[in-house]
Motif scaffolding. Structure first.
Motif, PDB file in Angstrom:
ATOM      1  N   THR A  27       0.826  -1.201   0.000  1.00 29.22           N
ATOM      2  CA  THR A  27       0.000   0.000   0.000  1.00 29.22           C
ATOM      3  C   THR A  27       0.861   1.253   0.000  1.00 29.22           C
ATOM      4  OG1 THR A  27      -1.633  -1.210   1.304  1.00 29.22           O
ATOM      5  CG2 THR A  27      -1.847   1.191   1.237  1.00 29.22           C
ATOM      6  N   TRP A  28       0.463   2.247  -0.806  1.00 30.62           N
ATOM      7  CA  TRP A  28       1.140   3.538  -0.789  1.00 30.62           C
ATOM      8  C   TRP A  28       0.642   4.354   0.399  1.00 30.62           C
ATOM      9  CZ3 TRP A  28       5.199   4.995  -3.706  1.00 30.62           C
ATOM     10  CH2 TRP A  28       5.473   4.238  -4.853  1.00 30.62           C
ATOM     11  N   LEU A  29       1.556   5.070   1.035  1.00 27.90           N
ATOM     12  CA  LEU A  29       1.227   5.851   2.219  1.00 27.90           C
ATOM     13  C   LEU A  29       2.042   7.141   2.178  1.00 27.90           C
ATOM     14  CD1 LEU A  29      -0.295   5.733   4.969  1.00 27.90           C
ATOM     15  CD2 LEU A  29       1.748   4.663   5.937  1.00 27.90           C
ATOM     16  N   LYS A  30       1.392   8.269   2.425  1.00 27.71           N
ATOM     17  CA  LYS A  30       2.102   9.549   2.420  1.00 27.71           C
ATOM     18  C   LYS A  30       2.740   9.789   3.790  1.00 27.71           C
ATOM     19  CE  LYS A  30      -0.520  11.840  -1.218  1.00 27.71           C
ATOM     20  NZ  LYS A  30      -1.305  13.033  -1.605  1.00 27.71           N
ATOM     21  N   PRO A  31       3.940  10.391   3.803  1.00 28.65           N
ATOM     22  CA  PRO A  31       4.619  10.637   5.083  1.00 28.65           C
ATOM     23  C   PRO A  31       3.768  11.415   6.081  1.00 28.65           C
ATOM     24  CG  PRO A  31       6.127  11.017   3.259  1.00 28.65           C
ATOM     25  CD  PRO A  31       4.780  10.786   2.649  1.00 28.65           C
ATOM     26  N   ASP A  32       3.032  12.415   5.597  1.00 33.62           N
ATOM     27  CA  ASP A  32       2.234  13.232   6.509  1.00 33.62           C
ATOM     28  C   ASP A  32       1.068  12.462   7.114  1.00 33.62           C
ATOM     29  OD1 ASP A  32       3.925  15.285   5.937  1.00 33.62           O
ATOM     30  OD2 ASP A  32       2.582  16.305   4.548  1.00 33.62           O
ATOM     31  N   ARG A  33       0.687  11.379   6.476  1.00 32.07           N
ATOM     32  CA  ARG A  33      -0.363  10.548   7.060  1.00 32.07           C
ATOM     33  C   ARG A  33       0.217   9.627   8.134  1.00 32.07           C
ATOM     34  NH1 ARG A  33      -4.454   6.284   3.987  1.00 32.07           N
ATOM     35  NH2 ARG A  33      -5.567   5.652   5.858  1.00 32.07           N
ATOM     36  N   LEU A  34       1.411   9.125   7.871  1.00 31.41           N
ATOM     37  CA  LEU A  34       2.047   8.248   8.858  1.00 31.41           C
ATOM     38  C   LEU A  34       2.474   9.038  10.090  1.00 31.41           C
ATOM     39  CD1 LEU A  34       3.173   5.426   9.569  1.00 31.41           C
ATOM     40  CD2 LEU A  34       5.317   6.120   8.462  1.00 31.41           C
ATOM     41  N   CYS A  35       3.049  10.214   9.861  1.00 32.61           N
ATOM     42  CA  CYS A  35       3.535  11.051  10.966  1.00 32.61           C
ATOM     43  C   CYS A  35       3.007  12.467  10.798  1.00 32.61           C
ATOM     44  CB  CYS A  35       5.054  11.058  10.992  1.00 32.61           C
ATOM     45  SG  CYS A  35       5.752   9.904  12.185  1.00 32.61           S
ATOM     46  N   PRO A  36       1.740  12.700  11.095  1.00 29.96           N
ATOM     47  CA  PRO A  36       1.195  14.060  10.985  1.00 29.96           C
ATOM     48  C   PRO A  36       1.809  14.970  12.040  1.00 29.96           C
ATOM     49  CG  PRO A  36      -0.388  12.600  12.033  1.00 29.96           C
ATOM     50  CD  PRO A  36       0.746  11.734  11.569  1.00 29.96           C
ATOM     51  N   PRO A  37       1.719  16.287  11.847  1.00 32.73           N
ATOM     52  CA  PRO A  37       2.247  17.220  12.849  1.00 32.73           C
ATOM     53  C   PRO A  37       1.713  16.896  14.240  1.00 32.73           C
ATOM     54  CG  PRO A  37       1.640  18.404  10.865  1.00 32.73           C
ATOM     55  CD  PRO A  37       1.178  16.985  10.664  1.00 32.73           C
ATOM     56  N   GLY A  38       2.634  16.883  15.203  1.00 32.06           N
ATOM     57  CA  GLY A  38       2.267  16.549  16.569  1.00 32.06           C
ATOM     58  C   GLY A  38       2.556  15.109  16.940  1.00 32.06           C
ATOM     59  N   ARG A  39       2.728  14.235  15.943  1.00 30.37           N
ATOM     60  CA  ARG A  39       3.119  12.857  16.238  1.00 30.37           C
ATOM     61  C   ARG A  39       4.633  12.748  16.191  1.00 30.37           C
ATOM     62  NH1 ARG A  39       1.669   6.895  13.505  1.00 30.37           N
ATOM     63  NH2 ARG A  39       1.899   5.819  15.491  1.00 30.37           N
ATOM     64  N   ARG A  40       5.214  12.187  17.222  1.00 31.26           N
ATOM     65  CA  ARG A  40       6.668  12.110  17.310  1.00 31.26           C
ATOM     66  C   ARG A  40       7.194  10.860  16.636  1.00 31.26           C
ATOM     67  NH1 ARG A  40      10.454  11.881  22.724  1.00 31.26           N
ATOM     68  NH2 ARG A  40       9.267   9.947  22.997  1.00 31.26           N
ATOM     69  N   LEU A  41       8.284  11.032  15.898  1.00 32.69           N
ATOM     70  CA  LEU A  41       9.030   9.920  15.323  1.00 32.69           C
ATOM     71  C   LEU A  41      10.230   9.635  16.210  1.00 32.69           C
ATOM     72  CD1 LEU A  41       9.760   7.946  12.959  1.00 32.69           C
ATOM     73  CD2 LEU A  41      11.056   9.855  11.965  1.00 32.69           C
ATOM     74  N   VAL A  42      10.309   8.408  16.726  1.00 34.86           N
ATOM     75  CA  VAL A  42      11.475   7.961  17.477  1.00 34.86           C
ATOM     76  C   VAL A  42      12.211   6.967  16.588  1.00 34.86           C
ATOM     77  CG1 VAL A  42      12.309   6.827  19.560  1.00 34.86           C
ATOM     78  CG2 VAL A  42      10.271   8.286  19.670  1.00 34.86           C
ATOM     79  N   LEU A  43      13.407   7.335  16.145  1.00 38.78           N
ATOM     80  CA  LEU A  43      14.143   6.533  15.176  1.00 38.78           C
ATOM     81  C   LEU A  43      15.419   6.009  15.822  1.00 38.78           C
ATOM     82  CD1 LEU A  43      14.733   7.482  11.441  1.00 38.78           C
ATOM     83  CD2 LEU A  43      16.477   6.335  12.796  1.00 38.78           C
ATOM     84  N   LEU A  44      15.563   4.692  15.844  1.00 36.31           N
ATOM     85  CA  LEU A  44      16.775   4.042  16.351  1.00 36.31           C
ATOM     86  C   LEU A  44      17.608   3.568  15.159  1.00 36.31           C
ATOM     87  CD1 LEU A  44      18.553   2.855  18.629  1.00 36.31           C
ATOM     88  CD2 LEU A  44      17.156   0.773  18.476  1.00 36.31           C
ATOM     89  N   ALA A  45      18.792   4.148  15.011  1.00 36.18           N
ATOM     90  CA  ALA A  45      19.711   3.781  13.928  1.00 36.18           C
ATOM     91  C   ALA A  45      20.854   2.959  14.501  1.00 36.18           C
ATOM     92  CB  ALA A  45      20.253   5.031  13.241  1.00 36.18           C
ATOM     93  N   PRO A  46      21.029   1.717  14.063  1.00 36.79           N
ATOM     94  CA  PRO A  46      22.147   0.914  14.584  1.00 36.79           C
ATOM     95  C   PRO A  46      23.511   1.543  14.316  1.00 36.79           C
ATOM     96  CG  PRO A  46      20.561  -0.477  13.440  1.00 36.79           C
ATOM     97  CD  PRO A  46      20.171   0.941  13.164  1.00 36.79           C
ATOM     98  N   HIS A  47      23.680   2.121  13.108  1.00 40.42           N
ATOM     99  CA  HIS A  47      24.952   2.737  12.717  1.00 40.42           C
ATOM    100  C   HIS A  47      24.690   4.094  12.070  1.00 40.42           C
ATOM    101  CE1 HIS A  47      25.066  -1.703  11.917  1.00 40.42           C
ATOM    102  NE2 HIS A  47      26.031  -1.616  12.822  1.00 40.42           N
ATOM    103  N   PRO A  48      25.680   4.993  12.079  1.00 36.21           N
ATOM    104  CA  PRO A  48      25.552   6.203  11.270  1.00 36.21           C
ATOM    105  C   PRO A  48      25.354   5.809   9.809  1.00 36.21           C
ATOM    106  CG  PRO A  48      27.434   6.350  12.757  1.00 36.21           C
ATOM    107  CD  PRO A  48      26.950   4.930  12.823  1.00 36.21           C
ATOM    108  N   ASP A  49      24.449   6.413   9.161  1.00 35.58           N
ATOM    109  CA  ASP A  49      23.952   6.229   7.782  1.00 35.58           C
ATOM    110  C   ASP A  49      22.662   5.426   7.737  1.00 35.58           C
ATOM    111  OD1 ASP A  49      24.595   3.451   7.713  1.00 35.58           O
ATOM    112  OD2 ASP A  49      25.901   3.616   5.973  1.00 35.58           O
ATOM    113  N   ASP A  50      22.380   4.601   8.772  1.00 40.76           N
ATOM    114  CA  ASP A  50      21.140   3.820   8.737  1.00 40.76           C
ATOM    115  C   ASP A  50      19.901   4.714   8.774  1.00 40.76           C
ATOM    116  OD1 ASP A  50      22.031   1.168   8.441  1.00 40.76           O
ATOM    117  OD2 ASP A  50      22.506   1.028  10.576  1.00 40.76           O
ATOM    118  N   GLU A  51      19.998   5.862   9.467  1.00 35.88           N
ATOM    119  CA  GLU A  51      18.843   6.747   9.498  1.00 35.88           C
ATOM    120  C   GLU A  51      18.516   7.277   8.102  1.00 35.88           C
ATOM    121  OE1 GLU A  51      22.445   9.317  10.537  1.00 35.88           O
ATOM    122  OE2 GLU A  51      21.703   7.310  11.051  1.00 35.88           O
TER     123      GLU A  51
END
Length: 256
Positions: A27-51
């Protein structure tokens, strides 16, 4: 040699992935739908560049709303060039976080407003720190967060440990989990049944976001340039798969 072993050795090209019926069904999904303003993204990157490899396009959507991002860098990536005389662990430990800093700026993010935490864990040993990661994440997560990391079946020990830790923390804190394949693009067959296709979504990237992701990835010169007779850590075929106008995410069914 079996086809799977050939693909693991040489990589699966984007031309092969274009024939994937499972990918086409995602399914196609727009970024603003997945993370609309006010919703926090917590991103865990194992190594630099993974993000960037995982979510450079999604992160570019947070220009001007950096307060909605918590970026956690698990390691400094010092283990990417074993036995290299040019890229020693000491040099990589210093250089790779600098590459990440430059890459995030190329995405248009204001680093003075970004909550970026570096855990300084040992590259290649995240499975030993998995329990720590679960506890650490559980303390940081808030209701309605989206927790994003590498897929727990990605084929790299650190990527898989990050995925498992995030899955446990997300379940404990009842937040939604997004797992992103990175190395699976390299070793998997186009309709590989080991991938959780029922959870697959394609996060749509417009031309501007994709261009920023491409520039940001180029900042990771240590990973993209040959080291003497050794090829780049991130092969060109893998780069091509990860620089398509979408980012593939496996979303947990639970929404907050």
């Amino acid at each position: 040699m079996s086809q799977n072993l050939i693909q693991a050795a040489t990589g699966t090209p984007w031309s092969a992935w274009q024939q994937s019926t499972q990918l086409a069904r995602a399914t196609w999904l727009k970024p603003d739908r997945l993370c609309p303003p006010g919703r926090r993204l917590v991103l865990l990157a194992p190594h630099p560049d993974d993000e960037i490899l995982m979510a450079g396009g999604l992160l570019a959507s947070f220009q001007g709303r950096e307060q909605d991002v918590l970026l956690i860098s698990a390691s400094n990536g010092e283990g990417s060039h074993p036995h290299s005389s040019q890229w020693t662990e000491r040099r990589l430990r210093h250089q790779r976080p600098l590459e990440s800093r430059h890459a995030l700026q190329l995405l248009g993010l204001d680093l003075n407003r970004l909550d970026w935490r570096r855990l300084n864990l040992k590259d290649g040993a995240l499975p030993h720190d998995e329990a720590f990661l679960v506890t650490h994440l559980a303390q940081l997560l808030q209701p309605d967060d989206l927790l994003l990391t590498t897929w727990r079946g990605d084929g790299h020990c650190d990527h898989e440990a990050a995925g498992r830790a995030c899955a446990r923390a997300a379940q404990a804190r009842r937040v939604q989990l997004a797992e992103v394949p990175v190395w699976a693009w390299h070793w998997a067959a186009p309709d590989d049944p080991r991938l959780p296709w029922p959870q697959a979504h394609r996060l749509q990237l417009d031309e501007a976001r994709l261009a920023r992701k491409r520039e940001a990835l180029a900042a990771h010169a240590s990973q993209l340039q040959p080291d003497g007779d050794h090829p780049p850590v991130v092969p060109e075929q893998l780069q091509a798969c990860l620089l398509q106008p979408f980012e593939l995410v496996f979303l947990s069914m639970e929404s907050p």
